[in-house]
Write an enzyme that holds these catalytic residues in place. Structure first.
Site, short mmCIF file in Angstrom:
data_model
loop_
_atom_site.label_atom_id
_atom_site.label_comp_id
_atom_site.label_asym_id
_atom_site.label_seq_id
_atom_site.Cartn_x
_atom_site.Cartn_y
_atom_site.Cartn_z
N ALA A 243 0.82 -1.23 0.00
CA ALA A 243 0.00 0.00 0.00
C ALA A 243 0.85 1.27 0.00
CB ALA A 243 -0.94 -0.01 1.21
N THR A 244 2.17 1.13 -0.11
CA THR A 244 3.01 2.34 -0.06
C THR A 244 3.12 3.03 -1.42
OG1 THR A 244 4.97 1.00 -0.47
CG2 THR A 244 4.45 1.47 1.84
N GLY B 69 1.54 3.01 -5.90
CA GLY B 69 0.78 2.42 -7.01
C GLY B 69 -0.63 1.94 -6.68
N ASN C 14 -1.56 -7.58 -3.33
CA ASN C 14 -1.09 -6.72 -4.40
C ASN C 14 0.43 -6.55 -4.42
OD1 ASN C 14 -1.18 -4.14 -6.20
ND2 ASN C 14 -0.35 -3.39 -4.25
N SER D 189 -1.24 -10.30 -13.52
CA SER D 189 -0.78 -9.41 -14.60
C SER D 189 -1.14 -10.03 -15.93
CB SER D 189 0.75 -9.28 -14.53
OG SER D 189 1.25 -8.62 -15.68
N TYR E 91 9.50 -13.04 -14.32
CA TYR E 91 8.36 -12.21 -13.88
C TYR E 91 7.07 -12.87 -14.39
CZ TYR E 91 5.02 -8.47 -13.25
OH TYR E 91 3.90 -7.75 -12.87
N PHE F 124 6.28 0.84 -10.76
CA PHE F 124 6.64 -0.50 -11.22
C PHE F 124 7.88 -0.51 -12.14
CE2 PHE F 124 6.19 -3.79 -14.51
CZ PHE F 124 6.09 -4.94 -13.75
P1 NDP Z 1 4.60 -0.17 -7.30
O1 NDP Z 1 6.07 -0.41 -7.42
O2 NDP Z 1 4.09 1.21 -7.45
O3 NDP Z 1 4.07 -0.78 -5.91
C1 NDP Z 1 4.51 -2.03 -5.45
C2 NDP Z 1 4.11 -2.22 -4.01
O4 NDP Z 1 4.52 -3.54 -3.60
C3 NDP Z 1 4.77 -1.23 -3.07
O5 NDP Z 1 3.84 -0.76 -2.14
C4 NDP Z 1 5.84 -2.06 -2.37
O6 NDP Z 1 6.01 -1.62 -1.04
C5 NDP Z 1 5.19 -3.45 -2.36
N1 NDP Z 1 6.20 -4.49 -2.21
C6 NDP Z 1 7.15 -4.87 -3.09
N2 NDP Z 1 7.94 -5.80 -2.56
C7 NDP Z 1 7.48 -6.04 -1.30
C8 NDP Z 1 7.87 -6.89 -0.25
N3 NDP Z 1 8.92 -7.72 -0.36
N4 NDP Z 1 7.18 -6.86 0.92
C9 NDP Z 1 6.12 -6.02 1.05
N5 NDP Z 1 5.68 -5.19 0.09
C10 NDP Z 1 6.36 -5.20 -1.07
O7 NDP Z 1 3.93 -1.11 -8.40
P2 NDP Z 1 2.39 -1.39 -8.80
O8 NDP Z 1 1.46 -0.69 -7.93
O9 NDP Z 1 2.31 -1.19 -10.27
O10 NDP Z 1 2.36 -2.97 -8.56
C11 NDP Z 1 1.42 -3.61 -7.72
C12 NDP Z 1 1.20 -5.02 -8.25
O11 NDP Z 1 0.66 -4.94 -9.56
C13 NDP Z 1 2.44 -5.88 -8.37
O12 NDP Z 1 2.11 -7.18 -7.95
C14 NDP Z 1 2.76 -5.84 -9.85
O13 NDP Z 1 3.47 -6.98 -10.27
C15 NDP Z 1 1.37 -5.79 -10.43
N6 NDP Z 1 1.24 -5.28 -11.79
C16 NDP Z 1 1.72 -4.05 -12.14
C17 NDP Z 1 1.53 -3.58 -13.42
C18 NDP Z 1 2.05 -2.27 -13.90
O14 NDP Z 1 2.24 -2.11 -15.13
N7 NDP Z 1 2.29 -1.30 -13.02
C19 NDP Z 1 0.76 -4.37 -14.41
C20 NDP Z 1 0.32 -5.65 -13.94
C21 NDP Z 1 0.53 -6.05 -12.67
P3 NDP Z 1 7.43 -1.43 -0.30
O15 NDP Z 1 8.46 -1.20 -1.35
O16 NDP Z 1 7.22 -0.29 0.63
O17 NDP Z 1 7.61 -2.73 0.42
C1 8X3 Z 2 3.30 -5.62 -15.64
C2 8X3 Z 2 2.85 -5.56 -17.06
O1 8X3 Z 2 3.50 -6.24 -19.44
O2 8X3 Z 2 5.17 -5.06 -18.11
O3 8X3 Z 2 2.85 -6.77 -15.01
O4 8X3 Z 2 4.66 -7.35 -17.65
S1 8X3 Z 2 4.10 -6.08 -18.10
#
Ligand code: NDP
Ligand code: 8X3
Length: 252
Positions: free
Chosen positions: A10-11, A13, A87, A140, A153, A190
């Site tokens: 939740a920190t 995205g 998430n 994803s 990934y 991301f």
């Molecule tokens: P962000 O990088 O903006 O957010 C990722 C979040 O995951 C952060 O809050 C981070 O918190 C947390 N996180 C990562 N590693 C850990 C860990 N080891 N323990 C606890 N928390 C963790 O990315 P998104 O919001 O885009 O990604 C959210 C999800 O959506 C992911 O699962 C990603 O794979 C998926 N996704 C993203 C897409 C995109 O294009 N953006 C598309 C499809 C799927 P902190 O670092 O504070 O721990």
């Molecule tokens: C993130 C979307 O297409 O970069 O899950 O893998 S992609």
């Protein structure tokens, strides 16, 4: 009585926007992540803007012990969780199978797969005790189709897809709903994480696109979470209108 939603990652995205939309609709919110300051900032924002109760839990989803300890130590009034949003996740690198860093693979599998499993298992007794609940897993489009240099990934997100399907079957007897959300390219932190701070590479992903926003995904998650109790969206693949697959983009 207000419902409780537990959000991993939740920190930033999607997770942060989910916290905002659920809080704005008077849910009690449990926000989690590794960056404590960001969690504290978000907790203040939600409490002040929406007058809701917020519990902030700082832990690394990769650490099985931390996950179970933290969740087991939650006060009883926070344990009656209604919705879990799995998430937290990341991609590290976009390299060919033969040259990618093995440590990056390990981190992705430990976070995207093991982390989701640990959090789900740690919370399940609370869902089972009440014979209700909704687990929403963020997968994803990369868990539906592989792409060049997406290797591990993609594998981690294919696993999220399989786990979501298995959970839906095995948890049917407890009245627990399971939804998988599979976004395409969305502009969050991301890509900065994936490309390890290389802004140019990160920005190139969104060039010529009106990509999905974190809010687009949070709105969709909120929609799936607020349907009538008997309705369960099993899965959704969501892209911006300029994306048709992991490979096909119409950039302008
Ligand atoms: P962000 O990088 O903006 O957010 C990722 C979040 O995951 C952060 O809050 C981070 O918190 C947390 N996180 C990562 N590693 C850990 C860990 N080891 N323990 C606890 N928390 C963790 O990315 P998104 O919001 O885009 O990604 C959210 C999800 O959506 C992911 O699962 C990603 O794979 C998926 N996704 C993203 C897409 C995109 O294009 N953006 C598309 C499809 C799927 P902190 O670092 O504070 O721990
Ligand atoms: C993130 C979307 O297409 O970069 O899950 O893998 S992609």
């Amino acid at each position: 009585m207000s419902k409780i939603v537990f959000i991993t990652g939740a920190t930033s995205g999607f997770g942060k926007e989910c916290a905002r939309i659920f809080a704005s609709n008077q849910y009690k919110i449990i926000i989690t992540g590794r960056r404590k300051e960001r969690l504290e900032e978000l907790k203040k924002e939600l409490e002040s803007n929406y007058k809701v109760d917020v519990l902030s839990l700082c832990f690394d989803v990769q650490n099985k012990f931390e996950v179970f300890e933290t969740i087991n130590q939650m006060a009883d009034n926070w344990k009656a969780i209604d919705i879990l949003i799995n998430n937290a996740g990341l991609s590290l690198g976009r390299d060919s199978f033969d040259t990618a860093e093995i440590e990056d693979w390990e981190t992705m599998m430990q976070t995207n797969v093991n982390g989701l499993l640990y959090v789900s298992r740690a919370l399940l007794p609370h869902f089972i005790a009440t014979n209700k609940g909704h687990i929403i897993n963020v997968g994803s489009i990369a868990g539906k189709e592989v792409y060049e240099n997406g290797n591990i990934y993609c594998a981690s997100k294919f696993a999220v897809d399989a786990i979501s399907k298995s959970m839906r079957i095995d948890l049917l007897k407890y009245g627990i709903k399971v939804t998988a959300i599979h976004p395409g390219a969305a502009e969050t932190e991301f890509s900065m994480v994936r490309f390890k701070g290389d802004e140019e590479k990160a920005n190139s992903i969104y060039q010529g696109l009106k990509a999905l926003s974190a809010k687009d995904i949070a709105d969709t998650i909120y929609y799936t979470a607020t349907l009538p109790d008997h309705v369960c969206i099993n899965e959704l693949v969501i892209t911006c209108k300029q994306q048709a697959s992991t490979f096909h983009y119409h950039r302008i």
